[in-house]
Scaffold this motif. Structure first.
Motif, short mmCIF file in Angstrom:
data_model
loop_
_atom_site.label_atom_id
_atom_site.label_comp_id
_atom_site.label_asym_id
_atom_site.label_seq_id
_atom_site.Cartn_x
_atom_site.Cartn_y
_atom_site.Cartn_z
N LEU A 167 32.81 22.70 17.99
CA LEU A 167 34.12 22.23 17.57
C LEU A 167 33.96 21.02 16.66
CD1 LEU A 167 35.84 22.34 21.08
CD2 LEU A 167 36.25 23.95 19.21
N ALA A 168 35.01 20.74 15.89
CA ALA A 168 35.00 19.53 15.07
C ALA A 168 35.17 18.31 15.96
CB ALA A 168 36.12 19.60 14.04
N ALA A 169 34.31 17.32 15.76
CA ALA A 169 34.39 16.10 16.58
C ALA A 169 35.75 15.44 16.45
CB ALA A 169 33.30 15.13 16.14
N ALA A 170 36.34 15.49 15.25
CA ALA A 170 37.61 14.80 15.01
C ALA A 170 38.69 15.27 15.98
CB ALA A 170 38.07 15.04 13.57
N GLY A 171 38.74 16.59 16.23
CA GLY A 171 39.77 17.10 17.13
C GLY A 171 39.62 16.59 18.54
N LEU A 172 38.39 16.56 19.04
CA LEU A 172 38.18 16.08 20.41
C LEU A 172 38.45 14.59 20.52
CD1 LEU A 172 36.61 18.86 20.34
CD2 LEU A 172 35.27 17.93 22.23
N GLN A 173 38.08 13.84 19.47
CA GLN A 173 38.37 12.40 19.50
C GLN A 173 39.86 12.14 19.51
OE1 GLN A 173 35.98 11.29 15.99
NE2 GLN A 173 34.77 9.98 17.33
N ARG A 174 40.60 12.87 18.68
CA ARG A 174 42.05 12.64 18.59
C ARG A 174 42.76 13.01 19.88
NH1 ARG A 174 41.80 15.11 12.48
NH2 ARG A 174 41.43 13.11 11.42
N LEU A 175 42.20 13.96 20.63
CA LEU A 175 42.80 14.38 21.89
C LEU A 175 42.24 13.65 23.09
CD1 LEU A 175 42.93 18.24 21.23
CD2 LEU A 175 44.85 16.64 21.21
N GLY A 176 41.29 12.75 22.87
CA GLY A 176 40.70 12.03 23.99
C GLY A 176 39.84 12.90 24.88
N LEU A 177 39.17 13.89 24.28
CA LEU A 177 38.37 14.84 25.06
C LEU A 177 36.87 14.66 24.83
CD1 LEU A 177 40.54 18.06 24.47
CD2 LEU A 177 40.43 16.64 26.52
N GLU A 178 36.45 13.45 24.48
CA GLU A 178 35.02 13.22 24.20
C GLU A 178 34.13 13.54 25.39
OE1 GLU A 178 37.02 9.82 21.78
OE2 GLU A 178 37.44 11.01 23.58
N GLU A 179 34.65 13.47 26.61
CA GLU A 179 33.82 13.74 27.78
C GLU A 179 33.33 15.19 27.81
OE1 GLU A 179 35.65 10.48 30.94
OE2 GLU A 179 35.68 12.63 31.40
N ALA A 180 34.00 16.07 27.09
CA ALA A 180 33.59 17.48 27.06
C ALA A 180 32.40 17.72 26.14
CB ALA A 180 34.76 18.37 26.61
N ILE A 181 32.01 16.71 25.35
CA ILE A 181 30.95 16.89 24.35
C ILE A 181 29.59 16.86 25.03
CG2 ILE A 181 29.85 15.90 22.30
CD1 ILE A 181 32.60 14.74 21.55
N SER A 182 28.80 17.91 24.81
CA SER A 182 27.42 17.95 25.30
C SER A 182 26.46 17.33 24.29
CB SER A 182 26.98 19.40 25.56
OG SER A 182 27.79 20.02 26.51
N GLN A 183 26.78 17.48 23.00
CA GLN A 183 25.87 17.00 21.96
C GLN A 183 26.62 16.83 20.65
OE1 GLN A 183 22.80 19.77 20.83
NE2 GLN A 183 21.50 18.22 19.88
N TRP A 184 26.40 15.69 20.01
CA TRP A 184 26.86 15.49 18.63
C TRP A 184 25.81 16.12 17.72
CZ3 TRP A 184 31.29 12.54 17.21
CH2 TRP A 184 31.98 12.00 18.28
N LEU A 185 26.18 17.15 16.99
CA LEU A 185 25.20 17.87 16.18
C LEU A 185 24.82 17.07 14.94
CD1 LEU A 185 26.64 21.50 16.44
CD2 LEU A 185 24.79 20.45 17.77
N PRO A 186 23.52 16.85 14.73
CA PRO A 186 23.09 16.07 13.56
C PRO A 186 23.51 16.77 12.27
CG PRO A 186 21.29 16.38 15.13
CD PRO A 186 22.39 17.28 15.57
N LEU A 187 23.83 15.98 11.26
CA LEU A 187 24.23 16.55 9.98
C LEU A 187 23.07 17.30 9.33
CD1 LEU A 187 26.34 13.52 8.82
CD2 LEU A 187 27.21 15.84 9.14
N GLU A 188 21.84 16.99 9.74
CA GLU A 188 20.69 17.74 9.23
C GLU A 188 20.69 19.17 9.74
OE1 GLU A 188 20.55 14.87 10.78
OE2 GLU A 188 19.97 13.47 9.19
N VAL A 189 21.31 19.38 10.88
CA VAL A 189 21.38 20.71 11.48
C VAL A 189 22.68 21.43 11.13
CG1 VAL A 189 21.48 21.96 13.69
CG2 VAL A 189 19.89 20.05 13.39
N MET A 190 23.79 20.68 11.11
CA MET A 190 25.11 21.29 10.93
C MET A 190 25.95 20.47 9.96
SD MET A 190 27.24 23.74 11.84
CE MET A 190 26.51 24.41 13.32
N LEU A 191 26.01 20.91 8.70
CA LEU A 191 26.91 20.28 7.74
C LEU A 191 28.33 20.76 8.02
CD1 LEU A 191 25.32 20.28 4.17
CD2 LEU A 191 25.90 18.32 5.58
N PRO A 192 29.32 19.89 7.80
CA PRO A 192 30.70 20.26 8.12
C PRO A 192 31.35 21.12 7.06
CG PRO A 192 30.64 18.05 7.25
CD PRO A 192 29.20 18.49 7.37
N ALA A 193 32.53 21.63 7.41
CA ALA A 193 33.35 22.35 6.43
C ALA A 193 33.88 21.36 5.41
CB ALA A 193 34.51 23.03 7.14
#
Length: 574
Positions: A167-193
């Protein structure tokens, strides 16, 4: 008094975004009245198919755009990545109102990371961009379409319907759902849309009053960056169905710096292979010129890959594998799949140290440790054998209270996962030093460090300097494996590549060949490409007086193979 009517989709995230824009406008224009009008779009109603199958991005905007044209609303607030790159007739983007974190995140059961997901794990994504990049990094994963809002997708993962989703990090941050995040994907691995993390406010192109109001909340720096990203997408003729990614930002000189990516569609490469991925970087003051140049470059690279499809750069190359015999099988299999001819020439054997009493004492009090740090798959193997003998392996299982486990990289993490041991931490850089420096928290924590007897002391030193209490225990050692006559003959026939996966493989290889009077070590190494799994191994090889041609960025067998492919691809161009 001016009143603006803001249209929004009904999801909680869309409502948050709209209320955020309304708040910005009311701060900029005291006395302004903002009313919110919710809509249900076709994209919200059709949840059983992937977006490319039902029409793409416009499915989330058509109803709002119709309401703008007929005057029933004045503004529509969107995640910019959901808007088609072409302005809808009669409409325009009146403001780009800042940008949240652009990264994607992994939401996974059991706290898995991308490195520790089990082989074949089911990842839910409807984005070909995400699938192509994930498949390039973890070709063993299984992908299934997932639809629904952010909360629904998280629930589907936690209920076991999927092992993970992105999922996009922005959406989880805006909804206060950061606790659901297992891993922030490095930009070297996953460039965004293109446009990810940015909010766009759409209005009528001829509505001068509203455009003037929106000018007060428009972020020019973010607009320039996302303009370059969307121009890149437009130059490729891409949309939701294209595996396209881009991330632009201003550098220290004020120029736009952009990383961009184009991949082949998942499923169009050879069976069992990952999509071809072309990634480029460029700088320019003009976002459109930058976008055109990078679009041409990624097209050229993918065209070159397509032209050479069917013939691997490693085709027919004789590749020497010097790692221990029990670890050579998968390496050989991967090389054969790329048309190479593996030459297994183990120069080391992995054996437990002579005195395991201190280690067994540590295993008896395993529950007293906060962390166990594994710096190699070999360490995992010996540790598991001894823990099983003593019946202490249950303390590593996911059920109930257990000791937390960290792994230096994906290969070590995979060795743990295969034994049913969850991995709590893998550093972004796969070195022992990075593991010791980035593990948190360590102050006052008890840490068990089972390692090779020949291992370097830096990991324990860094941890102790950070306030950890470390039991640094050698549990295995590498000993020379004699090269038999068949191995000598294989070398004498000539080889194209010699690989080293540790300093000890290199040391014992050189020692064995120097004892073999019939072979000229210097001549052999002049004729072959020497490839190392990482910089530590490369340093040892250099100290032995051998040239180093290839050093893997990803310190794993997969990374070593990728580095060899890239080396011979580049050599083929010259």
């Amino acid at each position: 008094m001016i009143t603006l009517i803001l249209g929004t989709r009904r999801s909680q995230l869309a409502r948050w975004q709209t209320e955020h824009v309304a708040g910005l406008l009311q701060v900029a224009w005291p006395g302004l009245v903002c009313q919110v009008e919710p809509f249900t779009t076709r994209g919200d109603q059709t949840l059983d198919k992937a977006l490319p199958e039902i029409g793409g991005k416009g499915l989330f905007t058509a109803e709002l755009e119709a309401a703008l044209r007929n005057g029933s609303i004045d503004l529509a607030v969107h995640s910019l990545k959901d808007l088609p790159v072409e302005d809808a007739p009669g409409l325009t983007i009146g403001a780009i109102v800042g940008r949240a974190d652009v990264r994607d995140v992994l939401v996974a059961r059991n706290g898995w990371t991308l490195e520790t997901l089990p082989p074949g794990a089911v990842v839910g994504t409807s984005s070909v961009r995400r699938q192509a990049q994930l498949q390039a990094y973890r070709p063993d994963l299984t992908f299934r379409t997932i639809r629904g809002n952010v909360e629904t997708r998280i629930r589907k993962v936690l209920s076991g319907e999927y092992d993970a989703t992105v999922l996009a990090a922005a959406g989880l941050q805006r909804l206060g759902l950061e606790e659901a995040i297992s891993q922030w994907l490095p930009l070297e691995v996953m460039l965004p849309a293109p446009g990810q993390g940015a909010l766009a406010v759409q209005c009528r192109a001829d509505d001068t009053q509203t455009l003037n109001l929106l000018a007060a909340i428009d972020n020019r720096a973010v607009r320039a960056a996302v303009t370059a990203e969307r121009a890149f997408l437009q130059a490729l003729g891409g949309g939701c169905a294209a595996p396209v990614a881009a991330w632009a930002r201003q550098d220290d000189t004020g120029l736009l710096l952009m990383d961009a990516l184009l991949a082949s569609q998942p499923g169009t490469s050879a069976p069992g292979s990952s999509p071809a991925v072309a990634r480029v970087r460029g700088r320019d003051a003009d976002p459109y010129a930058l976008a055109r140049r990078l679009a041409e470059e990624v097209r050229r690279r993918l065209d070159a890959a397509a032209a050479s499809r069917g013939r691997s750069p490693l085709q027919g190359k004789r590749v020497v594998i010097t790692r221990a015999a029990e670890q050579a099988g998968e390496f050989s299999q991967r090389l054969r799949s790329l048309g190479a001819v593996p030459v297994e020439l183990p120069t080391i054997q992995i054996v437990a140290v002579d005195d395991l009493a201190p280690f067994r004492e540590a295993l008896e009090r395993l529950a007293h440790y906060d962390w166990i740090l594994f710096t190699s798959a070999n360490g995992v193997q010996v540790f598991w054998e001894q823990a099983t003998v003593l019946g202490r392996e249950a303390l590593l299982r996911p059920e109930g209270a257990r000791v937390r486990v960290a792994a230096v990289g994906p290969a070590t993490a995979q060795a743990l996962v295969e034994r049913g041991i969850p991995v709590d931490f893998v550093p972004a850089r796969h070195t022992g030093e990075a593991l010791a420096a980035t593990l948190e928290p360590v102050q006052g924590r008890r840490i068990l460090l089972p390692r090779a007897a020949q291992g370097r002391p830096e990991v324990a030193k860094i941890l102790r300097a950070r306030g950890a209490r470390v039991d640094d225990l050698p549990i295995y050692q590498t000993v020379p494996a004699p090269i038999d006559e068949a191995g000598i003959q294989a070398l004498a026939q000539g080889v194209d590549v010699i690989t080293f996966t540790s300093g000890s493989t290199a040391r014992h290889f050189v020692a064995a060949l120097r004892q073999e009077s019939g072979l000229d070590l210097a001549a052999l190494c002049r004729q072959a490409v020497i490839a190392c799994i990482g910089p530590v191994t490369a340093q040892v090889v250099g100290e032995l007086g051998l040239p180093v041609h290839v050093v893997a960025e990803e310190h794993s067998v997969d990374g070593l193979i990728q580095a060899l492919v890239a080396y011979f691809e580049e050599e083929g161009k010259t």
